[in-house]
Design an enzyme around this catalytic site. Sequence first.
Site, PDB file in Angstrom:
ATOM      1  N   GLU A  22      45.471  47.004  29.425  1.00 35.85           N
ATOM      2  CA  GLU A  22      44.670  46.489  30.538  1.00 35.85           C
ATOM      3  C   GLU A  22      45.230  46.994  31.863  1.00 35.85           C
ATOM      4  O   GLU A  22      44.486  47.380  32.772  1.00 35.85           O
ATOM      5  CB  GLU A  22      44.664  44.958  30.534  1.00 35.85           C
ATOM      6  N   TYR A  54      28.560  38.553  55.153  1.00 37.04           N
ATOM      7  CA  TYR A  54      28.832  38.623  53.720  1.00 37.04           C
ATOM      8  C   TYR A  54      29.130  40.037  53.249  1.00 37.04           C
ATOM      9  O   TYR A  54      29.674  40.230  52.163  1.00 37.04           O
ATOM     10  CB  TYR A  54      27.700  37.995  52.891  1.00 37.04           C
ATOM     11  N   GLU A  74      42.968  33.910  37.081  1.00 37.22           N
ATOM     12  CA  GLU A  74      43.134  32.724  37.921  1.00 37.22           C
ATOM     13  C   GLU A  74      43.803  33.100  39.245  1.00 37.22           C
ATOM     14  O   GLU A  74      43.435  32.581  40.302  1.00 37.22           O
ATOM     15  CB  GLU A  74      43.978  31.674  37.199  1.00 37.22           C
ATOM     16  N   LYS A  99      35.359  38.349  33.505  1.00 32.80           N
ATOM     17  CA  LYS A  99      36.084  39.439  32.850  1.00 32.80           C
ATOM     18  C   LYS A  99      35.325  39.796  31.573  1.00 32.80           C
ATOM     19  O   LYS A  99      35.706  39.420  30.459  1.00 32.80           O
ATOM     20  CB  LYS A  99      37.513  38.994  32.548  1.00 32.80           C
TER      21      LYS A  99
END
Length: 284
Positions: A22, A54, A74, A99
């Site tokens: 990863e 934005y 997180e 994810k």
Amino acid sequence: MSDRISLLGVRARGYHGVLADEKRDGQDFVVDVELHLDLRPAGTSDDLTATVNYAEVGAEVVRRIEGPSLDLIEALAEQIAGDALERPGVRAVEVTVHKPSAPVGVPFGDVAVTITRRREVPVVIALGANLGDAPRTLQTALDDLGDALHDVRRAPFVGTDPVGGPDQPRYVNTVAVATTSLTPEELLARLHAVEARHGRVREVRWGARSLDLDLVQYGEPATGSDVTSEDAALTLPHPRAHERGFVLQPWSRVDPDAVLRVDGRPVAVAELLAGLDTSDIEDL
């Protein structure tokens, strides 16, 4: 319910995860951001500076996704939420990090983490009463504010002479320092509602009262983050706090490093207090 700006499906490639592949090969992450703020100023003025850009929020999200590798999504969500709360006017944010290619080991549609964070602003509230069981009333008033205030620290009660007005009993006063996620207007409305619940009426100027709750300060003058307002309905900081020993003395006891903005300049509360006669103030 607060107004919201939603930015959904921001996609970029990152290298977040625990596994070595990863961190080596990377994968796509998708982020949803929901900002909670008051959009009335922007809606009534049609002014871009009265809202959140934005496009800039999206660019910040991409920067975090493409940034240094993290083990956990997180942690990525926490960074994105922190960025959003730095933007003026944003009171709360909800961040979801998806994810979709996570190494779960079983068939799945998505893996996502959602966090909600609120901006906490330091506030100072002065409390006073001279009718009935004043100490009990003041403590009950703080309790009544409930979820409007967090991390509350209350100064000891003091007895003080009334300032102006007709003959009346001595006051019991204290100061609470706390944090809030409410706007100044919302917090002031809560203070007035608690006063009304305790029978406060405004018939005689400077007259005796069952409960008096004043919003002295909202934000931190030392960092320039305090709100200033000359609106008749909401004047910040409190225009007479700097000359009131019954506010400054208990405030200094609960927060010795307190600072108050006076004539546009941050001044140490201890310095202001040193110039006042506080001989009428007694501990209770």
